[in-house]
Design a protein around this motif. Sequence first.
Motif, PDB file in Angstrom:
ATOM      1  N   ARG A 103       0.855  -1.191   0.000  1.00 29.26           N
ATOM      2  CA  ARG A 103       0.000   0.000   0.000  1.00 29.26           C
ATOM      3  C   ARG A 103       0.888   1.236   0.000  1.00 29.26           C
ATOM      4  O   ARG A 103       1.893   1.290   0.720  1.00 29.26           O
ATOM      5  N   VAL A 104       0.523   2.229  -0.801  1.00 32.61           N
ATOM      6  CA  VAL A 104       1.339   3.432  -0.932  1.00 32.61           C
ATOM      7  C   VAL A 104       0.421   4.639  -1.093  1.00 32.61           C
ATOM      8  O   VAL A 104      -0.728   4.502  -1.538  1.00 32.61           O
ATOM      9  N   VAL A 105       0.916   5.809  -0.704  1.00 32.88           N
ATOM     10  CA  VAL A 105       0.134   7.043  -0.819  1.00 32.88           C
ATOM     11  C   VAL A 105       0.604   7.809  -2.054  1.00 32.88           C
ATOM     12  O   VAL A 105       1.802   8.034  -2.238  1.00 32.88           O
ATOM     13  N   VAL A 106      -0.360   8.211  -2.894  1.00 34.90           N
ATOM     14  CA  VAL A 106      -0.034   8.976  -4.090  1.00 34.90           C
ATOM     15  C   VAL A 106      -0.815  10.281  -4.085  1.00 34.90           C
ATOM     16  O   VAL A 106      -1.911  10.374  -3.528  1.00 34.90           O
ATOM     17  N   GLY A 107      -0.243  11.299  -4.715  1.00 33.37           N
ATOM     18  CA  GLY A 107      -0.908  12.585  -4.900  1.00 33.37           C
ATOM     19  C   GLY A 107      -0.972  12.921  -6.375  1.00 33.37           C
ATOM     20  O   GLY A 107      -0.209  12.407  -7.184  1.00 33.37           O
ATOM     21  N   GLY A 108      -1.874  13.798  -6.738  1.00 35.70           N
ATOM     22  CA  GLY A 108      -2.036  14.172  -8.144  1.00 35.70           C
ATOM     23  C   GLY A 108      -3.136  13.348  -8.780  1.00 35.70           C
ATOM     24  O   GLY A 108      -4.024  12.849  -8.092  1.00 35.70           O
ATOM     25  N   PRO A 109      -3.038  13.163 -10.107  1.00 37.68           N
ATOM     26  CA  PRO A 109      -1.975  13.575 -11.023  1.00 37.68           C
ATOM     27  C   PRO A 109      -1.975  15.085 -11.292  1.00 37.68           C
ATOM     28  O   PRO A 109      -2.983  15.758 -11.134  1.00 37.68           O
ATOM     29  N   ARG A 110      -0.773  15.567 -11.717  1.00 37.32           N
ATOM     30  CA  ARG A 110      -0.613  16.943 -12.169  1.00 37.32           C
ATOM     31  C   ARG A 110       0.169  16.920 -13.470  1.00 37.32           C
ATOM     32  O   ARG A 110       0.890  15.967 -13.751  1.00 37.32           O
ATOM     33  N   ASN A 111       0.048  18.001 -14.244  1.00 34.57           N
ATOM     34  CA  ASN A 111       0.702  18.002 -15.560  1.00 34.57           C
ATOM     35  C   ASN A 111       1.418  19.323 -15.809  1.00 34.57           C
ATOM     36  O   ASN A 111       0.785  20.359 -15.981  1.00 34.57           O
ATOM     37  N   ASN A 112       2.741  19.276 -15.836  1.00 33.24           N
ATOM     38  CA  ASN A 112       3.572  20.415 -16.233  1.00 33.24           C
ATOM     39  C   ASN A 112       4.186  20.212 -17.610  1.00 33.24           C
ATOM     40  O   ASN A 112       5.031  20.990 -18.036  1.00 33.24           O
TER      41      ASN A 112
END
Length: 329
Positions: A103-112
């Motif tokens: 189990r892992v914590v993710v943020g986003g997605p974001r796009n630059n």
Amino acid sequence: MTAQVEAAGHVLPVSATQDAIVVARREAADGIAHLTLRPAVGGSFPAWEAGAHIDLHVPGHTRQYSICSSPTDRSSLEIAVLHDPDSRGGSAWVHAELTVGTRVVVGGPRNNFALAPSRKYLFIAGGIGITPMLAMIEAAEHAGKEWRLAYGGRSLRTMAFARELLDTYGPERILLYPAEETGRLDLETLLGVPRALMLVYACGPQRLLDAIEEYCLGWPAGALHLERFAAASDGQGTSGPFDVELSRTGRTVHVAADRTILDAVEEAGVRVLSSCRQGVCGTCEIPVLAGEIDHRDAILTPEDKARSASMMVCVSRAAAGCSRLTLDL
């Protein structure tokens, strides 16, 4: 640097995150782990487009990894992570700890690094820089655009997805440059003559991107789009102290020579949305109301930097001769 920029918030809570589970893992190439993640509670991930990345929260760090799967399937997402021997903890932890079921914590997605409309595209990837190109190629192909990929690496054994790309699209559009066999990417042939109606998207090591920038000096403005692994380290402005006025409250915060703006305002009790703290993710972009900026990020375009309407407060500072900035905080 001409990658597209996604506007970040101002004073906001920490970035929205969700728990995910590793549901598949394979070795995409020597030293590269290809991971498939699904939301831990079912459902789907937020929508993303080609070029987007996620924040992966590892012990003591937050790292950004490009999404290399299709945006058309939000039930899962895929990333590929190079085991960097000089890792400060991120890639080493991923390779050691992220096994199936973790189990892992993710943020986003974001796009630059968004794919802008164009008739033609030239994609250039160096090493693990292939990851954002996979969804871009899919998008260009789906839209019926003319495109080619030039992909360089040390050897075919170290070049993730190379054989799959070659099998799918053929050698006319997939140009592979394993250095041990063919030599390095032939930038003179690829970029020596500017091409009308073509955008160049490149991702890879700093030396490669610097060379690509040199070759593209004669190309039309806005033709080159880069995504860097690290921000510039040779800022031309002062590294000395300066003051920052927070326009929303009228407070002034002093930024010492050995502190960043982000450090200083956080220590003053102001919460700013941030993630990488290295000038590569674009999360801490803040509007600038007054003052001259020494931009040290790897996100803003040269045109954006000239306008100086915003800055990445994790790395950028006041320019030489400017003792005070006013920020929309």
